[in-house]
Design a protein around this motif. Structure first.
Motif, short mmCIF file in Angstrom:
data_model
loop_
_atom_site.label_atom_id
_atom_site.label_comp_id
_atom_site.label_asym_id
_atom_site.label_seq_id
_atom_site.Cartn_x
_atom_site.Cartn_y
_atom_site.Cartn_z
N UNK A 1 40.48 52.68 38.75
CA UNK A 1 42.04 51.90 38.64
C UNK A 1 42.78 52.65 37.64
N UNK A 2 43.77 52.99 38.08
CA UNK A 2 44.76 53.72 37.26
C UNK A 2 45.64 52.56 36.49
N UNK A 3 46.24 53.16 35.57
CA UNK A 3 47.20 52.41 34.76
C UNK A 3 48.32 51.78 35.57
N UNK A 4 48.91 52.52 36.74
CA UNK A 4 49.91 51.93 37.62
C UNK A 4 49.33 50.85 38.19
N UNK B 1 50.82 47.15 38.13
CA UNK B 1 51.26 46.49 39.22
C UNK B 1 50.49 45.20 39.40
N UNK B 2 49.36 44.91 39.19
CA UNK B 2 48.60 43.66 39.29
C UNK B 2 48.88 42.46 38.32
N UNK B 3 49.28 42.96 37.06
CA UNK B 3 49.48 42.26 36.03
C UNK B 3 50.95 41.54 36.56
N UNK B 4 52.03 42.51 36.79
CA UNK B 4 53.24 41.93 37.43
C UNK B 4 53.08 40.79 38.89
#
Length: 165
Positions: free
Chosen positions: A1-4, A8-11
Motif C-alpha cells: 500500500x502506497x502513501x497515496x 485516499x483511504x483516510x480522506x
C-alpha cells in the motif's frame, strides 16, 4: 500500500464517517460542523486526484461561504424564536431505498466505464485548461450563469424581507 492509498483511504473515511453523522445527528449545529468535515474530506480527495481548482473552489465556496451561511442562519434563528433546534430522522426507509438505488447506479457506472490512463503517471493540468476554456469557448455561458446567480440572490433577499400583512 502506497502513501497515496493511505491518504485516499483516510480522506474517504473522514468523508464517509462525517457524512454519516450529518445525517443521523439530532443537533443541527453538530450536523453543520460534521458537514464541514465532509467538505474538507471531499476537497482532500480532489487534491489527490490532481483537481486543484475544484478542491480550492470546494473549500472557498462550500466551507467558506455556504456552510458559514448555514451556521449563521441556524444560530440567528435559534436566538429569535428560542426554540431548541433538533431534527428527527424521518423517512428512513424511503431514503435508504433511494440511496441503495443510487449506489447501485454508481457501482454499475464505475464497473462499466472505460477509464482514461495518464502517460507516465502525470495528470493533465486542470487549472490552466479550465481557465482557457472559461475565457475562450464558454465565456458567454460563464457570464450568463453569473447574472443568473445574482438574480437568484436578489430574489431570495426580496422573499426573505417580504413583510407579512
Amino acid at each position: 500500500m502506497s502513501l497515496y492509498d493511505i491518504f485516499f483511504y483516510t480522506f474517504a473515511a473522514i468523508t464517509l464517517v462525517s457524512a454519516f453523522f450529518v445525517v443521523f445527528t439530532k443537533n443541527i449545529v453538530h450536523a453543520a460542523f460534521n458537514l464541514m468535515l465532509t467538505f474538507f474530506g471531499v476537497a482532500g480527495i480532489y487534491i489527490l486526484l490532481a483537481a486543484d481548482f475544484i478542491a480550492f473552489v470546494q473549500i472557498i465556496i462550500y466551507v467558506g461561504g455556504i456552510l458559514i451561511l448555514i451556521l449563521f442562519g441556524v444560530m440567528l434563528t435559534n436566538k429569535i424564536t428560542d426554540i431548541p433546534l433538533k431534527s428527527e430522522a424521518s423517512f428512513i426507509i424511503p431514503a435508504s431505498v433511494a440511496v441503495g438505488l443510487f449506489a447501485g447506479m454508481l457501482i454499475a457506472t464505475l464497473l462499466n466505464t472505460e477509464w482514461k490512463s495518464f502517460e507516465h503517471g502525470q495528470p493533465i493540468p486542470t487549472l490552466s485548461n479550465l481557465g482557457i476554456l472559461l475565457m475562450n469557448e464558454y465565456l458567454l455561458v460563464f457570464e450568463i450563469l453569473g447574472v443568473l446567480l445574482l438574480i437568484a440572490l436578489i430574489g431570495a433577499a426580496m422573499i426573505a424581507r417580504k413583510e407579512k400583512a
